[in-house]
Design a protein around this motif. Structure first.
Motif, PDB file in Angstrom:
ATOM      1  N   ALA A 129      44.332  26.378  51.848  1.00 16.04           N
ATOM      2  CA  ALA A 129      45.706  26.827  52.080  1.00 16.04           C
ATOM      3  C   ALA A 129      46.155  26.632  53.518  1.00 16.04           C
ATOM      4  CB  ALA A 129      45.851  28.303  51.700  1.00 16.04           C
ATOM      5  N   VAL A 173      49.218  35.064  46.170  1.00 14.69           N
ATOM      6  CA  VAL A 173      49.466  33.668  46.556  1.00 14.69           C
ATOM      7  C   VAL A 173      50.948  33.425  46.832  1.00 14.69           C
ATOM      8  CG1 VAL A 173      49.252  31.245  45.874  1.00 14.69           C
ATOM      9  CG2 VAL A 173      47.431  32.868  45.297  1.00 14.69           C
ATOM     10  N   THR A 174      51.815  33.642  45.830  1.00  8.50           N
ATOM     11  CA  THR A 174      53.227  33.281  46.012  1.00  8.50           C
ATOM     12  C   THR A 174      54.160  34.487  46.019  1.00  8.50           C
ATOM     13  OG1 THR A 174      53.515  32.952  43.611  1.00  8.50           O
ATOM     14  CG2 THR A 174      52.890  31.017  44.931  1.00  8.50           C
ATOM     15  N   ALA A 189      51.842  32.578  50.737  1.00 13.75           N
ATOM     16  CA  ALA A 189      53.128  31.908  50.953  1.00 13.75           C
ATOM     17  C   ALA A 189      53.856  32.491  52.150  1.00 13.75           C
ATOM     18  CB  ALA A 189      53.988  32.019  49.692  1.00 13.75           C
ATOM     19  N   THR A 196      50.275  26.191  47.785  1.00 15.05           N
ATOM     20  CA  THR A 196      50.122  27.406  46.987  1.00 15.05           C
ATOM     21  C   THR A 196      49.795  27.088  45.531  1.00 15.05           C
ATOM     22  OG1 THR A 196      52.522  27.498  46.626  1.00 15.05           O
ATOM     23  CG2 THR A 196      51.624  28.805  48.463  1.00 15.05           C
ATOM     24  N   ARG A 198      47.595  27.127  42.674  1.00 11.19           N
ATOM     25  CA  ARG A 198      46.462  28.036  42.489  1.00 11.19           C
ATOM     26  C   ARG A 198      45.184  27.341  42.030  1.00 11.19           C
ATOM     27  NH1 ARG A 198      47.718  32.183  38.475  1.00 11.19           N
ATOM     28  NH2 ARG A 198      48.872  30.483  37.492  1.00 11.19           N
TER      29      ARG A 198
END
Length: 289
Positions: A129, A173-174, A189, A196, A198
């Motif tokens: 990431a 994540v988002t 994010a 992002t 997954r």
């Protein structure tokens, strides 16, 4: 390993186009191999808790093989440490559990498993990431959002019978700002992640976990010989800070976090000149290092 819900692979009926479902088949092809740790990868649309499900599966007759991975697109009763609830919109994060059976390592050293997992998660996410991550003892994943320290993930380890440990991992994540459960939460994010998606994030985390787990087992669980103690300390945001440890029995200790000892405990230097190891409890960062 059951249950199995591969409908998540090809289901196009998701409500948020920025949050496609995981591809269970592709994940299996990438992660499950002869001689590797991961023995099975299953994705379900929704469950209460992947940890609870995997602990239950491990307790059934015939059990489940080491290296089983159970992933949920949504958890309705996810738990963090101290039985705190972990909630997030469907497909907005990675919510999964793994089963480990380190029977060749003395049980006294199994307490390092959640810390080892934290190192692996931070390593995998930094690679995939491009986000600088750090660890709050014992295992919250921290990221920086607008210059502020935010929690973007957590780890929960539970025994599953005499020979196994289930480790649950939750990573935001988002999640957008208006979706955060509390103001101190964050996501990859919001921290400026370069990616992002997954699927590659999960692969990176599981590969890092396999590598660290292998090193630790090869060293008989020795945190020094495996390099785990040094690596954890290097990435631990708690060290060097004044903290308050909320301990079992309604007791608290305030002091400077000066070390993580050989048993994975946080060592606090108190104002009375005493060094007190903390093995369980909640830690609050009182001021920056």
């Amino acid at each position: 390993m059951t249950p199995r819900d591969d409908s998540a692979d090809n289901d196009g009926r998701w409500s948020d186009l920025d949050r496609p479902p995981l591809n269970a088949g592709a994940l299996r092809r990438a992660l499950v191999r002869d001689g590797g740790l991961w023995s099975g990868v299953e994705v379900v649309r929704s469950t209460g808790s992947t940890n609870a499900d995997l602990v239950a599966l491990a307790g059934k007759e015939g059990g489940v093989d080491e290296g089983a991975v159970l992933i949920a697109e949504e958890q309705t009763a996810g738990r963090g440490r101290l039985d705190r609830q972990w909630t997030a919109p469907a497909r907005s994060g990675l919510f999964f559990s793994v089963l480990l059976k380190p029977t060749d390592v003395p049980v006294a050293r199994w307490g390092w498993l959640p810390l080892l997992t934290g190192v692996a998660v931070a390593t995998g996410l930094s690679r995939a990431a491009g986000v600088d991550t750090s660890l709050k003892w014992p295992n919250d994943l921290l990221v920086s959002v607008g210059g502020a320290e935010r929690k973007a993930g957590g780890i929960l380890a539970e025994r599953a019978g005499a020979d196994a440990v289930v480790i649950g991992i939750g990573i935001n994540v988002t999640l957008r700002e208006d979706e955060l459960p509390v103001p101190t939460a964050g996501s990859l994010a919001l921290a400026g992640a370069v990616g992002t998606d997954r699927d590659p994030l999960l692969r990176a985390v599981l590969r890092a976990l396999e590598q660290w787990y292998g090193r630790w087992r090869a060293a008989g669980g020795d945190p020094v010989a495996s390099g785990l103690q040094e690596t954890y300390a290097a990435g631990c945001a708690t060290l060097g800070r004044t903290v308050r440890a909320e301990l079992p029995g309604d007791r608290s200790v305030v002091g400077e976090a000066v070390a993580v000892d050989g048993d994975g405990r946080l060592v606090l230097a108190t104002g009375e000149g005493v060094q007190e190891p903390v093995g369980a409890g909640d830690v609050v960062h009182l001021r920056p290092a």
